[in-house]
Design a protein around this motif. Sequence first.
Motif, PDB file in Angstrom:
ATOM      1  N   LEU A 284       0.882  -1.158   0.000  1.00 57.08           N
ATOM      2  CA  LEU A 284       0.000   0.000   0.000  1.00 57.08           C
ATOM      3  C   LEU A 284       0.921   1.210   0.000  1.00 57.08           C
ATOM      4  O   LEU A 284       1.631   1.438   0.984  1.00 57.08           O
TER       5      LEU A 284
ATOM      6  N   LYS B  51      -2.527   5.459   4.572  1.00 58.98           N
ATOM      7  CA  LYS B  51      -2.094   4.061   4.437  1.00 58.98           C
ATOM      8  C   LYS B  51      -1.851   3.390   5.786  1.00 58.98           C
ATOM      9  O   LYS B  51      -2.243   2.245   5.987  1.00 58.98           O
TER      10      LYS B  51
ATOM     11  N   ILE C  24       3.285  -1.568   3.987  1.00 62.09           N
ATOM     12  CA  ILE C  24       2.957  -0.146   3.898  1.00 62.09           C
ATOM     13  C   ILE C  24       4.250   0.606   3.611  1.00 62.09           C
ATOM     14  O   ILE C  24       5.239   0.407   4.317  1.00 62.09           O
TER      15      ILE C  24
END
Lengths: 320, 708
Positions: free
Chosen positions: B418, B426, B580
Amino acid sequence: MTTLPPPTGGSPADTAEVAAAARPTTQAPHGGRRSAGPGQLSDIWRRYRRNRLALLGLGIVGLLVFLAIFEPFITPFSPFEQNLLNTTAPPSARHWFGTDVLGRDMFSAIIYGAKLAVIVGLATVAMSLLIGVVFGAIAGFRGGAVDSVIMRTTDVFLAFPLLVGAILVVRTFGAGVTPVIIALALFGWTTSARLMRGQTLALRESEYVEAARSIGATDRRIISRHILPNAIAPVLVYAFTNIGVVVVAMASLSFLGIGVPADIPEWGRLISQSAPFFQVPGKSHLWAFPALAICVTTLGFAFVADGLRDALDPKLRGRG
Amino acid sequence: MADTAGTTPTSRGEDVLGASGGSRTAPLLEVRDLRVHFDTPAGTVKAVDGVSWQVDEGETLAIVGESGSGKSVSAMTILGLVPSPPAVFPGGQVLLRGRSLLDMPEARQRKLRGNEISMIFQDPLTALNPVFKVGEQIAEMIRTHRKVGKAAALRKAVDLLGEVGIPNPRVRAAQYPHEFSGGMRQRAMIAMALANDPQVLLADEPTTALDVTVQAQIMQLLEDLQASRNTAIVLITHDLGLVASHADRIAVMYAGRIVETGTCEEIFTAPRHSYTHGLLSSLARMDHARPEKLEPIPGQPPSLSRVPQGCAFHPRCQFATAECTTEVPILVPSRPGSDHLHACLHSDRVAAAHSAPRPPAAVATARVETGVPPVLEVEGLVKHFPIRSGLLFKRTIGAVQAVDGIDLDIEPGTTLSLVGESGCGKSTAARTILRLQEPTAGSVRLGSRDVTAMRKEELRKAREDMQIVFQDPYASLNPRMTVRQILTEKYELLGGELTEDTIPDLLETVGLSAEYADRYPHEFSGGQRQRVGIARAIALNPRFVVLDEPVSALDVSIQAQILNLLEDLQREFGLTYLFIAHDLSVVRHISDRVAVMYLGGIVELADRDDLFERPQHPYTQALISAVPIPDPAVERSRERIVLTGDVPNPADPPSGCRFRTRCWKHLELSDPDKQRCITERPALDLADGSGRHRVACHFAGERQVLRG
């Protein structure tokens, strides 16, 4: 220097180990021994003893505690024994600090006062610390309505004059040492609570608390194992500073006649008794010794607190 | 141990530079054999230990190094900003057009600061004074060095703010720093640094605190200003990508010394020092499909109070021999007469290793197992943070729309990344998926179980299957617990068999020695702490692990170690990752699928190579084009899409497409098309026939931004 010293480290085995795992950058401070944690006593002591005043303070506090424990064996006379034939005598070989208005030996009275000061100081601070830490932690962790109720309660206690509160408590429970402790604790926990709340609020959002939650820790565990050990240091330091304040407050209460019963040789009482002699020449030992005792005690605890703050403060940890 | 350093040859490094640079006219700014030491109770820290470099008008010199290499200290010394004591300056000279700066009286040094030499700091948040208006601060800077009236200085300040690209400079000059965004603050800092037309600009990590799209803006600005004013720039950074596209010459620092210096091409194409070579080969590159493995530099940078003997790099060097442990190598030319200098005894072997073909990359296709039910299914996930106002009775007056309806699936054993800039939501999305924060709406299913519907105790037990590794290894471990206590806690909480061997085995799995179990976190380096964090996450074999920027707080040479570890663990235990990140190079390396987020929503979701090679959304394209690639040849030929402005306020996002206010494509559209962007929010629709590439744009279309 003309020759290079033999190379240290860097043997093939060493290099391989580095490659496999990597060593910590900070080696344990004591050679190969088991490492010291940030909260470990040896580490704190190492930083504490660098502060000379703090060591002096520790000496004073140590002496006070010693006096408090061994009071019956140290006092040359009973601190309660009156001799109305020998009142307000100046210091002599027999009565080192002279005698007071009731003819009691001042030296013994001061030592007995030290015992009272230590007992009341520690008990009061321990009680207010307990109340303050529990309520502060709950307020900070729960937030919302619980927080509001607790914090408004501390506001009420803060706004209430100590003397009036103490009079109410003493009227309720009667005169004595215990009511004094209750009164002082009741009006002394608020700052601990506010400090603890602030610490908890900050730590509640920290990543390691989140990490604890991510492995399924309950709220109770998060507070007791993750927040409390990391939040307690400044609260403890404050509490220690406060012991001196408590000693002064107790003396003030006694001076005003609210505190301990009149016949107990408490420092504030001793000063209060000597009030008619404040202007009389040659009688200054009546108030000077108890006043000095209060001063030394307050300073002693303040120095210890100062040293503790530096020794416990993680921001100063890097300094050697 | 401190006495052994006396054997360091002090003057030889200087000789080499003197021989090559002596015949020319005096350079604009020259540093000669600079030494800055700090006396600490733990010993002498040799932060800078014999560093020489020079920079001329219109030239950009990049000083590259990891944290603790002494790169910032050397720059601060030039401005006289290093407090002494504790610092001592046992040797060295700083010459500005031949004038020596270090022995100048303080009053004259002060006149130089901000006038002939000025500095841009890393953190624009703390470098501006919060209680003064931005315009006043710049005017103040002008008035300290020039006899100008207040009004004239303020006018000049407004002009400068305009010049550094701040819209509405007159209004902005009367605002306070907190009213500026991060990028705007850095622009204001630059305006302040330029206020007196300095000849030299020292930029200390000028873009490290900024997002990539903003970084691209700032670097472009610096280049333009340099071109128009002929300023010399000293760019201090750890980011090799940034260096490749913006530096003329490079000096690589390690443990307080320069280990290699040369032109940008020379350093990147023909490194001669083993450390430079190691840095380059440990970098994840966005323009390369995933190679089998990164080649990290083992170990970690030395503490400056305990620099290894001989070549400081030898404990981590693959070419090190006995010689390296005794002799401190000096800077020598790579070819006779060349300005490309290196301090490595085995430069020929480095050269051979660098030109040798890298082990062939694995097949570039991502591991895609369609048909297998996903481990994690996220549907319509929403997280709004209410904004409350009022003293006693708080009313909700709005909401920060941190996550505003996202859908994701992750297939077992794969990694979904992400990505997005700071504030895109995020991290909030990840925490909401794990229910570390309660979702406002939407559902999360882990296998067959609905995470969003779980009760408290059920959720607590379910954490066994969903874990997280945090970004900051310094903040995510309780400082008062030993590693053993930290790891044991999980077994106590979630059950699971804990034998005598459990913790040592776990530590060895993450590449730590078992004897570290009884140490406290503060005794470890960042990389080692992150290994502990990973050990905590993978204990009890979770099915799904969120990796929240696990390498962004680490040094370049350590990042590769951790990335490799994460990949190994995934392969060994079949872990499913939600990664992330904001660093697209790392994302390209580790992901199977990538989702790009902007302002709370996913704008593009595709298999990794599809996304990087054939990006469809204008934001994805801008993001990819803004990431510098550590290769000057590629950098020169690439097209850069520079986005204007900053990410809008998530409490008040733009109508329709949220990206339209910064979209380069939006500007090229006809009016009716523009209207569509403004009124209609685009859905995340299929972009091609494969059924795996989705994009949320009314006017999606491919654009090649990765290569030239």
